[in-house]
Design a protein around this motif. Structure first.
Motif, PDB file in Angstrom:
ATOM      1  N   VAL A   1      11.308  51.469   0.971  1.00  0.00           N
ATOM      2  CA  VAL A   1      12.170  51.222   0.117  1.00  0.00           C
ATOM      3  C   VAL A   1      12.099  50.087  -0.832  1.00  0.00           C
ATOM      4  O   VAL A   1      12.274  50.052  -1.980  1.00  0.00           O
ATOM      5  N   VAL A   2      11.523  49.060  -0.242  1.00  0.00           N
ATOM      6  CA  VAL A   2      11.371  47.587  -0.956  1.00  0.00           C
ATOM      7  C   VAL A   2      10.123  48.037  -2.011  1.00  0.00           C
ATOM      8  O   VAL A   2      10.168  47.487  -2.976  1.00  0.00           O
ATOM      9  N   PHE A   3       9.135  48.761  -1.541  1.00  0.00           N
ATOM     10  CA  PHE A   3       7.935  49.204  -2.665  1.00  0.00           C
ATOM     11  C   PHE A   3       8.422  49.881  -3.698  1.00  0.00           C
ATOM     12  O   PHE A   3       7.868  49.592  -4.724  1.00  0.00           O
ATOM     13  N   SER A   4       9.274  50.814  -3.733  1.00  0.00           N
ATOM     14  CA  SER A   4       9.971  51.640  -4.722  1.00  0.00           C
ATOM     15  C   SER A   4      10.613  50.688  -5.611  1.00  0.00           C
ATOM     16  O   SER A   4      10.723  50.813  -6.746  1.00  0.00           O
ATOM     17  N   GLY A   5      11.332  49.865  -4.848  1.00  0.00           N
ATOM     18  CA  GLY A   5      12.200  48.950  -5.677  1.00  0.00           C
ATOM     19  C   GLY A   5      11.254  47.842  -6.539  1.00  0.00           C
ATOM     20  O   GLY A   5      11.516  47.604  -7.560  1.00  0.00           O
ATOM     21  N   PHE A   6      10.383  47.501  -5.770  1.00  0.00           N
ATOM     22  CA  PHE A   6       9.048  46.903  -6.459  1.00  0.00           C
ATOM     23  C   PHE A   6       8.543  47.584  -7.732  1.00  0.00           C
ATOM     24  O   PHE A   6       8.349  47.051  -8.858  1.00  0.00           O
ATOM     25  N   ALA A   7       8.454  48.720  -7.630  1.00  0.00           N
ATOM     26  CA  ALA A   7       7.796  49.409  -8.643  1.00  0.00           C
ATOM     27  C   ALA A   7       8.748  49.516  -9.790  1.00  0.00           C
ATOM     28  O   ALA A   7       8.269  49.559 -10.963  1.00  0.00           O
ATOM     29  N   GLY A   8       9.767  49.903  -9.553  1.00  0.00           N
ATOM     30  CA  GLY A   8      10.777  49.954 -10.551  1.00  0.00           C
ATOM     31  C   GLY A   8      10.927  48.705 -11.314  1.00  0.00           C
ATOM     32  O   GLY A   8      11.041  48.621 -12.417  1.00  0.00           O
ATOM     33  N   LEU A   9      10.941  47.493 -10.775  1.00  0.00           N
ATOM     34  CA  LEU A   9      10.906  46.261 -11.500  1.00  0.00           C
ATOM     35  C   LEU A   9       9.655  46.183 -12.157  1.00  0.00           C
ATOM     36  O   LEU A   9       9.701  45.543 -13.584  1.00  0.00           O
ATOM     37  N   MET A  10       8.605  46.413 -11.803  1.00  0.00           N
ATOM     38  CA  MET A  10       7.337  46.325 -12.229  1.00  0.00           C
ATOM     39  C   MET A  10       7.208  47.314 -13.681  1.00  0.00           C
ATOM     40  O   MET A  10       6.333  46.915 -14.776  1.00  0.00           O
ATOM     41  N   LEU A  11       7.699  48.227 -13.732  1.00  0.00           N
ATOM     42  CA  LEU A  11       7.586  49.060 -14.590  1.00  0.00           C
ATOM     43  C   LEU A  11       8.569  49.194 -15.631  1.00  0.00           C
ATOM     44  O   LEU A  11       8.462  49.775 -16.829  1.00  0.00           O
ATOM     45  N   ALA A  12       9.707  48.511 -15.462  1.00  0.00           N
ATOM     46  CA  ALA A  12      10.888  48.372 -16.522  1.00  0.00           C
ATOM     47  C   ALA A  12      10.259  47.413 -17.882  1.00  0.00           C
ATOM     48  O   ALA A  12       9.287  46.487 -17.475  1.00  0.00           O
ATOM     49  N   PRO A  13      10.613  47.878 -18.724  1.00  0.00           N
ATOM     50  CA  PRO A  13      10.141  46.985 -20.116  1.00  0.00           C
ATOM     51  C   PRO A  13      11.038  45.808 -20.084  1.00  0.00           C
ATOM     52  O   PRO A  13      11.888  45.710 -19.524  1.00  0.00           O
ATOM     53  N   GLY A  14      10.216  44.675 -20.474  1.00  0.00           N
ATOM     54  CA  GLY A  14      10.860  43.433 -20.417  1.00  0.00           C
ATOM     55  C   GLY A  14       9.906  42.497 -19.186  1.00  0.00           C
ATOM     56  O   GLY A  14       9.063  42.851 -18.907  1.00  0.00           O
ATOM     57  N   HIS A  15      10.842  40.950 -18.927  1.00  0.00           N
ATOM     58  CA  HIS A  15      10.145  40.238 -18.275  1.00  0.00           C
ATOM     59  C   HIS A  15      10.991  39.671 -17.524  1.00  0.00           C
ATOM     60  O   HIS A  15      12.235  39.369 -17.894  1.00  0.00           O
ATOM     61  N   LEU A  16      10.758  39.457 -16.253  1.00  0.00           N
ATOM     62  CA  LEU A  16      11.926  38.579 -15.199  1.00  0.00           C
ATOM     63  C   LEU A  16      10.853  37.598 -14.872  1.00  0.00           C
ATOM     64  O   LEU A  16       9.960  37.743 -14.165  1.00  0.00           O
ATOM     65  N   HIS A  17      11.502  36.375 -14.523  1.00  0.00           N
ATOM     66  CA  HIS A  17      10.623  35.306 -14.080  1.00  0.00           C
ATOM     67  C   HIS A  17      10.239  35.562 -12.645  1.00  0.00           C
ATOM     68  O   HIS A  17      11.190  36.284 -11.837  1.00  0.00           O
TER      69      HIS A  17
END
Length: 308
Positions: free
Chosen positions: A39-55
């Motif tokens: 679950v955590v890895f798929s959430g991480f993947a969504g975060l990494m694939l999204a356009p833009g930047h998060l600190h």
């Protein structure tokens, strides 16, 4: 199994809380860490694939919130399912039926950890991601655990939506919105869930039958379950190529997804062709299904890290 026998076995398995002293490891076990990891890895993947930047700090907070929320939902699930967990061989050693954790403590633990990450996600990241996190947790607890699991053989199909939210939550943590691409990532997990869990249900059919859980193999039989597993696997094949079509991933992912999809299809065909009572192909498909989903997201993330 008769209700009397079930109650006797449940009562025996659920005794001894007053004498038990729960350790840290027992509370960690309530969080279902093995389930949480995917679950955590798929959430991480969504975060990494999204356009833009998060600190990076906020990204770490978002992943932590997804992890804690998923674990908390698992803890509440164990609290509610403690009666049937005591019956099923696969779950008898969980902390509550084993008498290591008091049910009230488990519930309080799960409720606190369900609320805290939603608030933290909203305050630290954004309220769209927090709302999705809250909805996913509530859906798993109230819709799947408390309603669907014991009432319909489609429990996994509908209830599987809860486990499909993490990549969408990770995406929303970066962008603050829901896009077609994030819905596709959701759909990947959603359509993967039925063949994954039905493979498990095939070789654990007796357990589910004894506990009175209407999983598809118990209600519709092995043959129909195998047909539906193949149907979902066929649907999943083109769906897994959609991230490439949408530009979320590149050619390397598309090739990998096609190969993995072909192997997953082959697994489903082997399950369908197996003689009734031969659960080796189902066990192999269950194990491969976990690797399949992990590798799909790993390919997308790896490609993004390499190509930028």
């Amino acid at each position: 199994m008769s209700d009397t026998a079930l109650d006797t076995r449940t009562g025996a398995a659920l005794g001894g809380y007053e004498q038990a002293t729960a350790g840290v490891g027992d509370f960690i076990a309530l969080l279902k860490p093995r389930v949480m990891s995917l679950v955590v890895f798929s959430g991480f993947a969504g975060l990494m694939l999204a356009p833009g930047h998060l600190h990076p700090v906020l990204a770490a907070v978002a992943i932590l919130c997804i992890a804690v929320s998923a674990g908390a939902a698992g803890a509440v699930n164990m609290w509610y399912d403690r009666d049937i967990d005591a019956i099923m061989t696969r779950t008898q050693k969980r902390p509550i039926p084993a008498g290591k954790v008091d049910p009230d403590e488990a519930l309080a633990f799960g409720v606190v950890l369900s609320v805290a990450p939603v608030i933290l996600m909203g305050l630290a990241v954004n309220w769209v991601a927090a709302g999705l996190l809250a909805f996913a947790s509530a859906f798993y607890i109230f819709v799947y655990t408390m309603w669907l699991k014991r009432s319909t053989p489609q429990n996994i199909v509908i209830g599987g939506a809860a486990g499909a939210f993490p990549p969408m939550i990770g995406w929303a943590a970066v962008t603050g919105d829901i896009s077609l691409a994030s819905v596709v990532l959701f759909a990947l997990v959603f359509f993967w869930t039925p063949p994954h869990f039905w493979a498990l249900a095939l070789f654990r059919r007796i357990d589910y039958s004894d506990a009175g859980v209407p999983m598809l193999p118990v209600v519709a039989g092995e043959r129909e379950t195998k047909r539906q597993m193949l149907a979902y696997t066929v649907l999943l094949f083109p769906l897994a190529l959609t991230p490439y079509v949408l530009g979320v991933s590149g050619v390397a992912y598309a090739i990998g997804a096609a190969v993995l999809g072909g192997l997953f299809l082959l697994s489903a065909v082997r399950v369908l062709r197996a003689e009734e009572g031969d659960y080796k192909p189902a066990k192999q498909m269950f194990a491969f299904s976990i690797l399949y989903l992990f590798l799909l997201f790993a390919l997308m993330v790896g490609e993004r890290l390499v190509l930028g």
